[in-house]
Write an enzyme that holds these catalytic residues in place. Sequence first.
Site, mmCIF file in Angstrom:
data_model
loop_
_atom_site.group_PDB
_atom_site.id
_atom_site.type_symbol
_atom_site.label_atom_id
_atom_site.label_comp_id
_atom_site.label_asym_id
_atom_site.label_seq_id
_atom_site.Cartn_x
_atom_site.Cartn_y
_atom_site.Cartn_z
ATOM 1 N N GLU A 151 0.810 -1.217 0.000
ATOM 2 C CA GLU A 151 0.000 0.000 0.000
ATOM 3 C C GLU A 151 0.848 1.274 0.000
ATOM 4 O O GLU A 151 0.882 2.012 0.997
ATOM 5 C CB GLU A 151 -0.979 -0.017 1.171
ATOM 6 N N GLU A 313 -6.477 -8.058 -0.482
ATOM 7 C CA GLU A 313 -7.039 -8.085 0.870
ATOM 8 C C GLU A 313 -8.542 -7.853 0.749
ATOM 9 O O GLU A 313 -8.971 -6.766 0.353
ATOM 10 C CB GLU A 313 -6.418 -6.980 1.729
#
Length: 690
Positions: A151, A313
């Site tokens: 991320e 995710e």
Amino acid sequence: MAKSIQMDELKMGVCYYPEHWSEALWEDDFRRMREMNITVIRMAEFAWSIFEPEEDQFDFSFFQKALDLAHQYGLSVILGTPTATPPAWLTSKYPEVLNANKDGVLYQHGMRRHTNYSSPIFRQQCEKIVRNMVIAYKDHPALIGWQIDNEFNCHMDVFYAVADHVAFREWLKDRYESLENLNQAWGTVFWSQTYTDWAQVHLTRNMVSQSPNPHLALDEKRFISANTISFAKLQVDIIRELDPEHWITTNGTFGHLDNHEMTEELLDFFSYDSYPQFATIFPGTDDNSLQDRAWSMKLSNVRNMSPNFCVMEQQSGPGGWVDSIGMGTPRPGQIRLWSYQSVLHGTDLLVYFRWRTATFGTEMYWHGINDYHNQPNRRVREVAQVGKEFAKIGRVIAGTTYQADVAILQDYDNIWDGELDEWHGPLQQQSVRSWYKQLQYRHIPTDMVTLQPTTTLDALSDYKVIIYAHPAIMTDETAELLQAYVSQGGTLFFGARTGYKDLRGHCYMRPFPGAVAELCGVTVEDFTLIKGTIPAAELQWNGASERLQEGTSTAGFNEVLHVEHADVQVVAEYTSEYYAGSPALTKRTVGQGQVWYYGAAYNEPVVDALLDEIELSSPVGDLVEVSSEVELGIRSGKDKAYVFLLNYSDQQVPIKLKKQAKELLSGTTLQNEINMPAYGVFIFEIDLPH
Ligand code: GAL
């Protein structure tokens, strides 16, 4: 070329942290994963201090054991490079690697993403860990691909360390070549900001008000994006050199990063992290917010980079950190619903976050599939159900792609400029939300498309309708492309504040809407922000007066339009304020297509009326009638299309199948009136005409 993940069946995975658990648990974990049809695990993305406990002392044996055991259980492994969590020895020995706030105060060790991307020492340290890690694992038979970092720009998407100011100057020198050019581009003659030495140039710093030079602020975001991509490239280059066999991706969409450019230049495909339950703690400001369904818009943006992608995710429990982020538990059926939301939008590899909730650390309330007690629970059962269904439908769905006739267009320059500039940024959010919601409620599949310097007419002409709501920054080249799109038969919508700025963010000395004034056949005579006590004017539709309720309000901004060509039709007028009676919404036929200009931000009643006016409706209206709380989308392959229905409500809803159709998940053929359960999912198979 589409940068898609290549899967011949839908696969399910889970994020696993062997370093959080006793080794005695691994075997049982892996065995149970396989029972649920989980065949992929992602791991190691935060494990730097295990790989390199002291500088230059590498030890890859711990994860070697985990990889070996995973392989023994037939699990494939995605390895993350651990550069989002540099160890304490590194940050204390080399504090210059840390990120800083605008005052230059360093963010210290103890969280993650605490570093900058510019420090040469940090870059060297990252290269070293990545190189050693790739050498250690590249030949492991369980490995299927690499996730670089984790991320990018999450938690913080601005960087003000000393090294960042230095790197910014280098980036500017490259872009502008001379201080004179820079001074011009930033308009520094204003308020004596003129620079006479490169050393005087900085990223934005603390000032007497939070109103920096807007051209500098825009370049700052472009720099952060370029700098992040160059940091990603360090890692990608190493992996490609040492391990050309495995794919490379990264996960999550965060601020100040041109993910499209990064994907195009570096990755094999993009991956996304999907947490729709954020909708319950940040419900948004509009009354009938899309809530968890709004994640479909985010997934649509990912699809624009990779038509088939990985969700690295997928939320599988209530989220929660020890401090502010805590959320309710997904209700029975919601984990499955959100899984199919991801699948509908192009996910072929769905990885849940995470196998088991951590019993310690900042994220000990970020729940995974399993609870602390590790006993069977309803989330395990729900994911196992999805596993069974993937086994059943995975082969036909994988590789098919989402179909849409409508595109909402956006671009990074306008998004970044609009973050600071309230004269267009908030309008964009208002309009995009209104269009997206109305298109959703009417079951009209929609793409989110980012206009890139490389975007071709071919790519645009796939769409019947394009909404480019408030492109304040607009060049003549983009205007030409859009004109060509309309001429060949497209329908294009603009809104207020279109076309008044150049790429530097300077305002043009030409009538609004600048480069597209001729195309639209209108100019803007007068205008006002709608703010504070300034009221929004009301609107009236010409002709079909029932299109809008009396007293329907405009939003955000009011531009008083002036018609420049006889062939421009005034579709709606303002009916209040000093500009009552003036044109607010116009339409012009150009070539085979139509261009619309609306002098305000779009709100839902106006979009609703427009969709009626252009007669846009669901492409499968002849197959199925559904109520608005159900999302409808289509994934299509060579011979068959798959119509997904997703019920986001906690109530069962009736649907009407006008023709017989096979529902894939249940394997039954259905027709007529059927009830869709609360949080239910249907996937209907239909034949495509040859
Ligand atoms: C994601 C992140 C994960 C985990 C998760 C839950 O943003 O990639 O590492 O932190 O959120 O907070």
